[in-house]
Design a protein around this motif. Structure first.
Motif, PDB file in Angstrom:
ATOM      1  N   PHE A  38       5.361   3.735   7.901  1.00  0.00           N
ATOM      2  CA  PHE A  38       5.454   3.720   6.438  1.00  0.00           C
ATOM      3  C   PHE A  38       5.290   5.156   5.955  1.00  0.00           C
ATOM      4  CE2 PHE A  38       4.287  -0.552   7.623  1.00  0.00           C
ATOM      5  CZ  PHE A  38       5.062  -1.332   6.772  1.00  0.00           C
ATOM      6  N   PRO A  39       6.327   5.735   5.316  1.00  0.00           N
ATOM      7  CA  PRO A  39       6.335   7.191   5.067  1.00  0.00           C
ATOM      8  C   PRO A  39       5.192   7.689   4.181  1.00  0.00           C
ATOM      9  CG  PRO A  39       8.143   6.084   3.912  1.00  0.00           C
ATOM     10  CD  PRO A  39       7.557   5.081   4.850  1.00  0.00           C
ATOM     11  N   ALA A  40       4.874   6.966   3.116  1.00  0.00           N
ATOM     12  CA  ALA A  40       3.811   7.444   2.226  1.00  0.00           C
ATOM     13  C   ALA A  40       2.454   7.377   2.912  1.00  0.00           C
ATOM     14  CB  ALA A  40       3.799   6.633   0.934  1.00  0.00           C
ATOM     15  N   ILE A  41       2.218   6.300   3.677  1.00  0.00           N
ATOM     16  CA  ILE A  41       0.958   6.185   4.422  1.00  0.00           C
ATOM     17  C   ILE A  41       0.860   7.301   5.455  1.00  0.00           C
ATOM     18  CG2 ILE A  41      -0.339   4.773   6.062  1.00  0.00           C
ATOM     19  CD1 ILE A  41       0.733   2.291   4.641  1.00  0.00           C
ATOM     20  N   ALA A  42       1.952   7.571   6.165  1.00  0.00           N
ATOM     21  CA  ALA A  42       1.946   8.606   7.203  1.00  0.00           C
ATOM     22  C   ALA A  42       1.678   9.984   6.603  1.00  0.00           C
ATOM     23  CB  ALA A  42       3.272   8.606   7.950  1.00  0.00           C
ATOM     24  N   GLU A  43       2.336  10.292   5.489  1.00  0.00           N
ATOM     25  CA  GLU A  43       2.149  11.601   4.859  1.00  0.00           C
ATOM     26  C   GLU A  43       0.721  11.743   4.338  1.00  0.00           C
ATOM     27  OE1 GLU A  43       4.035  14.363   1.268  1.00  0.00           O
ATOM     28  OE2 GLU A  43       4.826  12.358   1.654  1.00  0.00           O
ATOM     29  N   TRP A  44       0.225  10.685   3.695  1.00  0.00           N
ATOM     30  CA  TRP A  44      -1.154  10.731   3.183  1.00  0.00           C
ATOM     31  C   TRP A  44      -2.149  10.895   4.321  1.00  0.00           C
ATOM     32  CZ3 TRP A  44      -5.107   7.424   4.493  1.00  0.00           C
ATOM     33  CH2 TRP A  44      -6.311   7.648   3.820  1.00  0.00           C
ATOM     34  N   THR A  45      -1.944  10.169   5.420  1.00  0.00           N
ATOM     35  CA  THR A  45      -2.871  10.232   6.546  1.00  0.00           C
ATOM     36  C   THR A  45      -2.951  11.641   7.116  1.00  0.00           C
ATOM     37  OG1 THR A  45      -2.422   7.929   7.136  1.00  0.00           O
ATOM     38  CG2 THR A  45      -3.409   9.301   8.831  1.00  0.00           C
ATOM     39  N   THR A  46      -1.822  12.318   7.237  1.00  0.00           N
ATOM     40  CA  THR A  46      -1.811  13.682   7.768  1.00  0.00           C
ATOM     41  C   THR A  46      -2.662  14.606   6.903  1.00  0.00           C
ATOM     42  OG1 THR A  46       0.395  13.381   8.714  1.00  0.00           O
ATOM     43  CG2 THR A  46      -0.326  15.644   8.339  1.00  0.00           C
TER      44      THR A  46
ATOM     45  N   ALA B  82      -3.359  12.936  -1.368  1.00  0.00           N
ATOM     46  CA  ALA B  82      -1.910  12.692  -1.425  1.00  0.00           C
ATOM     47  C   ALA B  82      -1.257  13.534  -2.505  1.00  0.00           C
ATOM     48  CB  ALA B  82      -1.625  11.213  -1.673  1.00  0.00           C
ATOM     49  N   ALA B  83      -2.027  13.840  -3.553  1.00  0.00           N
ATOM     50  CA  ALA B  83      -1.496  14.654  -4.641  1.00  0.00           C
ATOM     51  C   ALA B  83      -1.582  16.143  -4.336  1.00  0.00           C
ATOM     52  CB  ALA B  83      -2.253  14.347  -5.934  1.00  0.00           C
ATOM     53  N   GLY B  84      -2.083  16.468  -3.143  1.00  0.00           N
ATOM     54  CA  GLY B  84      -2.175  17.874  -2.756  1.00  0.00           C
ATOM     55  C   GLY B  84      -3.476  18.517  -3.176  1.00  0.00           C
ATOM     56  N   GLY B  85      -4.415  17.728  -3.688  1.00  0.00           N
ATOM     57  CA  GLY B  85      -5.686  18.291  -4.132  1.00  0.00           C
ATOM     58  C   GLY B  85      -6.607  18.601  -2.972  1.00  0.00           C
ATOM     59  N   GLU B  86      -7.520  19.539  -3.206  1.00  0.00           N
ATOM     60  CA  GLU B  86      -8.472  19.903  -2.168  1.00  0.00           C
ATOM     61  C   GLU B  86      -9.645  18.932  -2.116  1.00  0.00           C
ATOM     62  OE1 GLU B  86      -9.643  23.915  -2.750  1.00  0.00           O
ATOM     63  OE2 GLU B  86      -7.648  24.736  -2.371  1.00  0.00           O
ATOM     64  N   SER B  87      -9.850  18.190  -3.193  1.00  0.00           N
ATOM     65  CA  SER B  87     -10.970  17.257  -3.228  1.00  0.00           C
ATOM     66  C   SER B  87     -10.547  15.914  -2.645  1.00  0.00           C
ATOM     67  CB  SER B  87     -11.472  17.072  -4.667  1.00  0.00           C
ATOM     68  OG  SER B  87     -10.439  16.528  -5.473  1.00  0.00           O
TER      69      SER B  87
ATOM     70  N   ILE C 275      -7.009   2.229   6.705  1.00  0.00           N
ATOM     71  CA  ILE C 275      -5.592   1.970   6.936  1.00  0.00           C
ATOM     72  C   ILE C 275      -4.947   3.138   7.674  1.00  0.00           C
ATOM     73  CG2 ILE C 275      -3.355   1.595   5.818  1.00  0.00           C
ATOM     74  CD1 ILE C 275      -5.203  -0.834   5.741  1.00  0.00           C
ATOM     75  N   GLY C 276      -5.192   4.343   7.190  1.00  0.00           N
ATOM     76  CA  GLY C 276      -4.514   5.501   7.749  1.00  0.00           C
ATOM     77  C   GLY C 276      -4.981   5.897   9.134  1.00  0.00           C
ATOM     78  N   TYR C 277      -6.277   5.686   9.432  1.00  0.00           N
ATOM     79  CA  TYR C 277      -6.824   6.175  10.699  1.00  0.00           C
ATOM     80  C   TYR C 277      -7.234   5.058  11.647  1.00  0.00           C
ATOM     81  CZ  TYR C 277      -9.308   9.433  13.786  1.00  0.00           C
ATOM     82  OH  TYR C 277      -9.718  10.182  14.869  1.00  0.00           O
ATOM     83  N   TRP C 278      -7.934   4.046  11.125  1.00  0.00           N
ATOM     84  CA  TRP C 278      -8.439   3.002  12.009  1.00  0.00           C
ATOM     85  C   TRP C 278      -7.407   1.936  12.359  1.00  0.00           C
ATOM     86  CZ3 TRP C 278     -12.208   5.974   9.952  1.00  0.00           C
ATOM     87  CH2 TRP C 278     -13.367   6.166  10.715  1.00  0.00           C
ATOM     88  N   LEU C 279      -6.517   1.586  11.428  1.00  0.00           N
ATOM     89  CA  LEU C 279      -5.549   0.533  11.728  1.00  0.00           C
ATOM     90  C   LEU C 279      -4.626   0.904  12.895  1.00  0.00           C
ATOM     91  CD1 LEU C 279      -4.537  -2.267  11.193  1.00  0.00           C
ATOM     92  CD2 LEU C 279      -3.154  -1.393   9.294  1.00  0.00           C
ATOM     93  N   PRO C 280      -4.131   2.147  12.985  1.00  0.00           N
ATOM     94  CA  PRO C 280      -3.340   2.488  14.176  1.00  0.00           C
ATOM     95  C   PRO C 280      -4.125   2.325  15.483  1.00  0.00           C
ATOM     96  CG  PRO C 280      -2.940   4.103  12.449  1.00  0.00           C
ATOM     97  CD  PRO C 280      -4.078   3.228  11.970  1.00  0.00           C
ATOM     98  N   ILE C 281      -5.426   2.533  15.431  1.00  0.00           N
ATOM     99  CA  ILE C 281      -6.250   2.321  16.624  1.00  0.00           C
ATOM    100  C   ILE C 281      -6.335   0.831  16.935  1.00  0.00           C
ATOM    101  CG2 ILE C 281      -8.621   2.509  17.510  1.00  0.00           C
ATOM    102  CD1 ILE C 281      -8.741   5.179  15.874  1.00  0.00           C
ATOM    103  N   TYR C 282      -6.491   0.002  15.911  1.00  0.00           N
ATOM    104  CA  TYR C 282      -6.435  -1.451  16.095  1.00  0.00           C
ATOM    105  C   TYR C 282      -5.113  -1.851  16.735  1.00  0.00           C
ATOM    106  CZ  TYR C 282     -10.527  -3.135  13.429  1.00  0.00           C
ATOM    107  OH  TYR C 282     -11.783  -3.446  13.009  1.00  0.00           O
ATOM    108  N   GLU C 283      -4.029  -1.245  16.237  1.00  0.00           N
ATOM    109  CA  GLU C 283      -2.698  -1.601  16.734  1.00  0.00           C
ATOM    110  C   GLU C 283      -2.573  -1.332  18.231  1.00  0.00           C
ATOM    111  OE1 GLU C 283      -0.344  -0.644  12.528  1.00  0.00           O
ATOM    112  OE2 GLU C 283      -0.306   0.794  14.160  1.00  0.00           O
TER     113      GLU C 283
ATOM    114  N   ILE D 155       0.836  -1.206   0.000  1.00  0.00           N
ATOM    115  CA  ILE D 155       0.000   0.000   0.000  1.00  0.00           C
ATOM    116  C   ILE D 155       0.867   1.251   0.000  1.00  0.00           C
ATOM    117  CG2 ILE D 155      -1.594   1.343   1.434  1.00  0.00           C
ATOM    118  CD1 ILE D 155      -2.856  -1.363   2.225  1.00  0.00           C
ATOM    119  N   ASP D 156       1.930   1.238   0.787  1.00  0.00           N
ATOM    120  CA  ASP D 156       2.848   2.381   0.815  1.00  0.00           C
ATOM    121  C   ASP D 156       3.426   2.630  -0.577  1.00  0.00           C
ATOM    122  OD1 ASP D 156       4.033   4.200   2.931  1.00  0.00           O
ATOM    123  OD2 ASP D 156       5.881   3.530   1.971  1.00  0.00           O
ATOM    124  N   GLY D 157       3.804   1.543  -1.254  1.00  0.00           N
ATOM    125  CA  GLY D 157       4.321   1.677  -2.612  1.00  0.00           C
ATOM    126  C   GLY D 157       3.277   2.195  -3.579  1.00  0.00           C
ATOM    127  N   ALA D 158       2.025   1.753  -3.406  1.00  0.00           N
ATOM    128  CA  ALA D 158       0.951   2.193  -4.295  1.00  0.00           C
ATOM    129  C   ALA D 158       0.705   3.688  -4.145  1.00  0.00           C
ATOM    130  CB  ALA D 158      -0.332   1.417  -4.003  1.00  0.00           C
TER     131      ALA D 158
END
Length: 227
Positions: free
Chosen positions: A184-192, A148-153, A164-172, A134-137
């Motif tokens: 995972f850097p791409a997941i973390a950046e996208w989640t923010t 992730a592309a910086g879009g407002e939509s 993955i970005g919000y609920w999985l860390p809660i599961y963890e 997923i991080d690679g994708a």
């Protein structure tokens, strides 16, 4: 009109969250009905007699079940503010990754959440392998992730990847899982970027409310497996 569209859900569900976001992005008015998972309403049992679970979208008298199917229905019924890309190949790619995420989240992450000992460690490794993909994708196909592309939509994959970005860390945290999603850097950046979008912030349950809920779920499942 609000009476034409109804949504049956429970507040901690990431899958109900998906539907709420899609409806708001499309500007669809709806009535929301909070369900009790331990005392399911006649409306829920009639609307989803196969799985008897939420979310259920009721449009007029037509019930639609399963969050990915509901998202597709919303996209096809209300065509303003499209969530899916127009290119057929990109749409197919989005659907592939949406299914991949759901398979990982339900079949592996939830299994790791409730497992113990060596079985838990084995499944956690499978979850980590999935997170690497997923991080690679997200890195390679960032154009399919509007936030992730910086879009407002917000696009279809943004909504789906929220589990993955919000609920999985809660599961963890609630299930003492060693999968470390946020490493995972791409997941973390996208989640923010994702959680700071106004529509997302408006609909996300707080981690302070979700953590006690999923700790209770973990305790309940653990005690049930010991009986």
């Amino acid at each position: 009109m609000a009476t034409e569209v109804k949504l049956l859900g429970i507040w901690p569900s990431p899958f109900v969250f998906r539907v709420k976001v899609a409806l708001q992005l499309k500007g669809v008015d709806y009535e929301y009905f909070e369900e009790d998972p331990f005392n399911k309403s006649p409306r829920l049992l009639e609307s989803n007699p196969i799985h008897k679970k939420v979310p259920v979208l009721i449009h007029g008298k037509k019930p639609i079940n399963e969050s990915l199917t509901i998202l597709e229905y919303i996209e096809e019924t209300w065509q303003n503010n499209p969530l899916l890309p127009q290119d057929p190949y990109e749409r197919a790619t989005v659907r592939f990754w949406a299914k991949f995420v759901d398979d990982l989240f339900w079949n592996k992450a939830f299994a790791a959440f409730i497992a113990k000992g060596e079985a838990k460690e084995k499944i956690e490794k499978e979850v980590i392998e999935g997170l690497e993909k997923i991080d690679g994708a997200i890195k390679e196909k960032s154009s399919l992730f509007n936030s992730a592309a910086g879009g407002e939509s917000i696009g279809f994959l943004d909504i789906v990847f929220g589990v993955i970005g919000y609920w999985l860390p809660i599961y963890e945290e609630a299930g003492s899982m060693q999968t470390h999603t946020q490493k995972f850097p791409a997941i973390a950046e996208w989640t923010t970027k994702f959680v700071n979008h106004p529509v997302i912030k408006e609909n996300l349950p707080s981690t302070e409310s979700l953590l006690p809920f999923f700790r209770q779920v973990h305790e309940f499942v653990s005690s049930a497996s010991n009986n």
